[in-house]
Design an enzyme around this catalytic site. Structure first.
Site, mmCIF file in Angstrom:
data_model
loop_
_atom_site.group_PDB
_atom_site.id
_atom_site.type_symbol
_atom_site.label_atom_id
_atom_site.label_comp_id
_atom_site.label_asym_id
_atom_site.label_seq_id
_atom_site.Cartn_x
_atom_site.Cartn_y
_atom_site.Cartn_z
ATOM 1 N N SER A 119 -41.302 11.457 -45.812
ATOM 2 C CA SER A 119 -40.640 12.094 -46.942
ATOM 3 C C SER A 119 -40.308 11.086 -48.032
ATOM 4 O O SER A 119 -39.898 11.478 -49.110
ATOM 5 C CB SER A 119 -39.385 12.829 -46.488
ATOM 6 N N HIS A 140 -47.188 15.632 -47.529
ATOM 7 C CA HIS A 140 -45.770 15.917 -47.292
ATOM 8 C C HIS A 140 -45.505 17.419 -47.313
ATOM 9 O O HIS A 140 -45.558 18.051 -48.370
ATOM 10 C CB HIS A 140 -44.945 15.188 -48.373
ATOM 11 N N GLU A 152 -46.925 18.250 -50.897
ATOM 12 C CA GLU A 152 -46.932 17.167 -51.889
ATOM 13 C C GLU A 152 -47.949 16.127 -51.392
ATOM 14 O O GLU A 152 -47.815 15.616 -50.283
ATOM 15 C CB GLU A 152 -45.514 16.570 -51.944
ATOM 16 N N ASN A 190 -38.343 14.420 -52.963
ATOM 17 C CA ASN A 190 -37.067 13.859 -52.506
ATOM 18 C C ASN A 190 -36.385 12.967 -53.524
ATOM 19 O O ASN A 190 -35.202 12.684 -53.404
ATOM 20 C CB ASN A 190 -37.264 13.148 -51.173
HETATM 21 N N1 CAA Z 1 -39.973 28.924 -39.258
HETATM 22 C C1 CAA Z 1 -40.804 29.925 -39.591
HETATM 23 N N2 CAA Z 1 -40.437 30.971 -40.341
HETATM 24 C C2 CAA Z 1 -39.150 31.005 -40.754
HETATM 25 C C3 CAA Z 1 -38.248 29.985 -40.446
HETATM 26 C C4 CAA Z 1 -38.692 28.904 -39.646
HETATM 27 N N3 CAA Z 1 -37.899 27.893 -39.299
HETATM 28 N N4 CAA Z 1 -37.052 30.283 -41.022
HETATM 29 C C5 CAA Z 1 -37.232 31.450 -41.663
HETATM 30 N N5 CAA Z 1 -38.495 31.880 -41.518
HETATM 31 C C6 CAA Z 1 -39.113 33.090 -42.070
HETATM 32 C C7 CAA Z 1 -38.419 34.328 -41.557
HETATM 33 O O1 CAA Z 1 -38.997 34.746 -40.330
HETATM 34 C C8 CAA Z 1 -38.683 35.326 -42.674
HETATM 35 O O2 CAA Z 1 -40.010 35.815 -42.581
HETATM 36 P P1 CAA Z 1 -40.394 37.287 -43.129
HETATM 37 O O3 CAA Z 1 -40.348 37.211 -44.615
HETATM 38 O O4 CAA Z 1 -41.778 37.462 -42.590
HETATM 39 O O5 CAA Z 1 -39.407 38.230 -42.547
HETATM 40 C C9 CAA Z 1 -38.623 34.459 -43.942
HETATM 41 O O6 CAA Z 1 -38.861 33.101 -43.493
HETATM 42 C C10 CAA Z 1 -37.280 34.518 -44.614
HETATM 43 O O7 CAA Z 1 -36.290 34.160 -43.648
HETATM 44 P P2 CAA Z 1 -34.881 34.858 -43.496
HETATM 45 O O8 CAA Z 1 -34.956 36.260 -43.992
HETATM 46 O O9 CAA Z 1 -34.376 34.626 -42.101
HETATM 47 O O10 CAA Z 1 -33.886 33.981 -44.373
HETATM 48 P P3 CAA Z 1 -33.993 33.576 -45.887
HETATM 49 O O11 CAA Z 1 -34.574 34.623 -46.737
HETATM 50 O O12 CAA Z 1 -32.646 33.043 -46.185
HETATM 51 O O13 CAA Z 1 -35.021 32.357 -45.888
HETATM 52 C C11 CAA Z 1 -35.448 30.037 -45.825
HETATM 53 C C12 CAA Z 1 -34.831 31.213 -45.082
HETATM 54 C C13 CAA Z 1 -36.938 30.245 -45.978
HETATM 55 C C14 CAA Z 1 -35.171 28.800 -44.971
HETATM 56 C C15 CAA Z 1 -34.763 29.939 -47.243
HETATM 57 O O14 CAA Z 1 -33.372 29.888 -47.086
HETATM 58 C C16 CAA Z 1 -35.213 28.746 -48.031
HETATM 59 O O15 CAA Z 1 -36.243 28.760 -48.663
HETATM 60 N N6 CAA Z 1 -34.383 27.656 -48.028
HETATM 61 C C17 CAA Z 1 -34.689 26.436 -48.719
HETATM 62 C C18 CAA Z 1 -35.654 25.630 -47.907
HETATM 63 C C19 CAA Z 1 -36.013 24.328 -48.575
HETATM 64 O O16 CAA Z 1 -35.525 23.946 -49.615
HETATM 65 N N7 CAA Z 1 -36.919 23.599 -47.919
HETATM 66 C C20 CAA Z 1 -37.332 22.311 -48.376
HETATM 67 C C21 CAA Z 1 -36.508 21.286 -47.701
HETATM 68 S S1 CAA Z 1 -36.971 19.672 -48.199
HETATM 69 C C22 CAA Z 1 -38.187 19.242 -47.159
HETATM 70 O O17 CAA Z 1 -38.535 19.913 -46.241
HETATM 71 C C23 CAA Z 1 -38.833 17.958 -47.416
HETATM 72 C C24 CAA Z 1 -38.161 16.743 -47.013
HETATM 73 O O18 CAA Z 1 -38.822 15.725 -47.016
HETATM 74 C C25 CAA Z 1 -36.740 16.655 -46.655
#
Ligand code: CAA
Length: 283
Positions: A119, A140, A152, A190
């Site tokens: 990351s 990424h 990315e 990041n």
């Molecule tokens: N694995 C697989 N699918 C998942 C999941 C997981 N861990 N978590 C949620 N989902 C799926 C759900 O099953 C649901 O699918 P459907 O549309 O088919 O029903 C969908 O995602 C939406 O989930 P929820 O309805 O339970 O909840 P939500 O609408 O609040 O979405 C979320 C959850 C997708 C996590 C959303 O809150 C989100 O986008 N959060 C931000 C995530 C983010 O910013 N990620 C980047 C982080 S930075 C990074 O990863 C890089 C780094 O280097 C640190």
């Protein structure tokens, strides 16, 4: 070069997500980690998510069986010798990644691309551990991998055009949209995200607001899908701290200093969702 077998180092939340999207794209997958328990847990997560998709009618039970049938688990890094393309998604720790790349460079055929899901660690520094810097690249993924559209792609100083094209094509095959970043600490994602999360921790540290209020401001006020402290818990507080340290050291700039409260939580083993406790508690 035709890619048939896709290797992944790490069966944690990023590694198992990458394994799932690779298997869903039709590739055979080798998912490797150091312990049987880790690969078992990774495969368990994939099984659970696929079962949910069957329940929702997004895939059939046969699809689930086919996808799972494409994933082989391994605890011997030498098994990656059979892969045509490898992504490393181990813990965000520089010396660990250096060792893995040295090993992969010895194990994998000379034409195989070695990608890293780091990351924030500079790609050039990882590539320098190998005798194939032209075939080392950043790939990424975002968490949760099956849901997030972005990959990315980061070119190191010596990454070849062929390596870049192949990585771009595989990202599209995984149904992801690639964005290209140059090789500086934190890249794009990041460099922007982590200082925001770190600042949210400072808000808590300075008692500007409660955990819930800080997250509510960003969710309801800025339309973020989740608050920054909940997101830090999802990413893992150890990973957040490691990224902040890479930014801080990489730019020698105090604006990236990690919040002492973040460090305190990590030292206490409060790493977020994966340990059941971070800024929130998880059952
Ligand atoms: N694995 C697989 N699918 C998942 C999941 C997981 N861990 N978590 C949620 N989902 C799926 C759900 O099953 C649901 O699918 P459907 O549309 O088919 O029903 C969908 O995602 C939406 O989930 P929820 O309805 O339970 O909840 P939500 O609408 O609040 O979405 C979320 C959850 C997708 C996590 C959303 O809150 C989100 O986008 N959060 C931000 C995530 C983010 O910013 N990620 C980047 C982080 S930075 C990074 O990863 C890089 C780094 O280097 C640190």
């Amino acid at each position: 070069m035709d890619i048939k077998t896709f290797g992944i180092i790490g069966a944690g939340q990023m590694g198992n997500g990458i394994a799932q999207v690779a298997a869903m794209s039709g590739l055979n997958v080798i998912m490797n980690d150091i312990k049987k328990e880790f690969v078992g847990k990774g495969l368990g997560t994939i099984t659970k998510i696929l079962a949910k998709s069957v329940k929702k009618g997004k895939i059939t039970d046969d699809d689930k069986t086919t996808v799972l049938g494409r994933i082989k688990t391994s605890t011997d890094i030498n098994d990656l010798g059979k892969a045509d393309f490898v992504v490393e998604a181990a813990t965000e720790n520089e010396s660990l990644k250096f060792k893995i790349f040295k090993d992969l460079d010895n194990i994998c055929a000379s034409h195989v691309i070695l990608a890293t899901n780091t990351s924030s660690i500079p790609i050039g520094r990882i590539a320098a551990q190998t005798n194939r810097p032209g075939k080392v690249i950043g790939m990424h993924f975002m968490n949760p991998v099956p849901v997030m559209k972005l990959v990315e792609i980061i070119r190191g100083i010596e990454t070849s055009d062929d390596t870049f094209k192949m990585t771009w094509n595989i990202s599209e095959r995984f149904n992801k949209t690639p964005a290209v970043a140059n090789d500086y600490p934190g890249f794009i994602a990041n460099r922007i995200l982590m200082p925001m999360l770190n600042e949210a921790v400072y808000c808590l540290y300075h008692n500007v607001g409660t955990t819930e209020d800080i997250d509510m401001v960003m969710k309801l006020g800025m339309n973020h899908p989740m608050g920054p402290l909940a997101l830090a818990d999802l990413i893992g507080l150890d990973t957040c701290l490691a990224i902040m340290e890479t930014l801080y050291n990489g730019f020698s700039d105090s604006k990236y200093r990690p919040c002492p409260l973040l460090r305190k939580y990590v030292e206490a083993g409060w790493l977020g969702r994966k340990t059941g406790r971070g800024f929130y508690e998880y059952k």
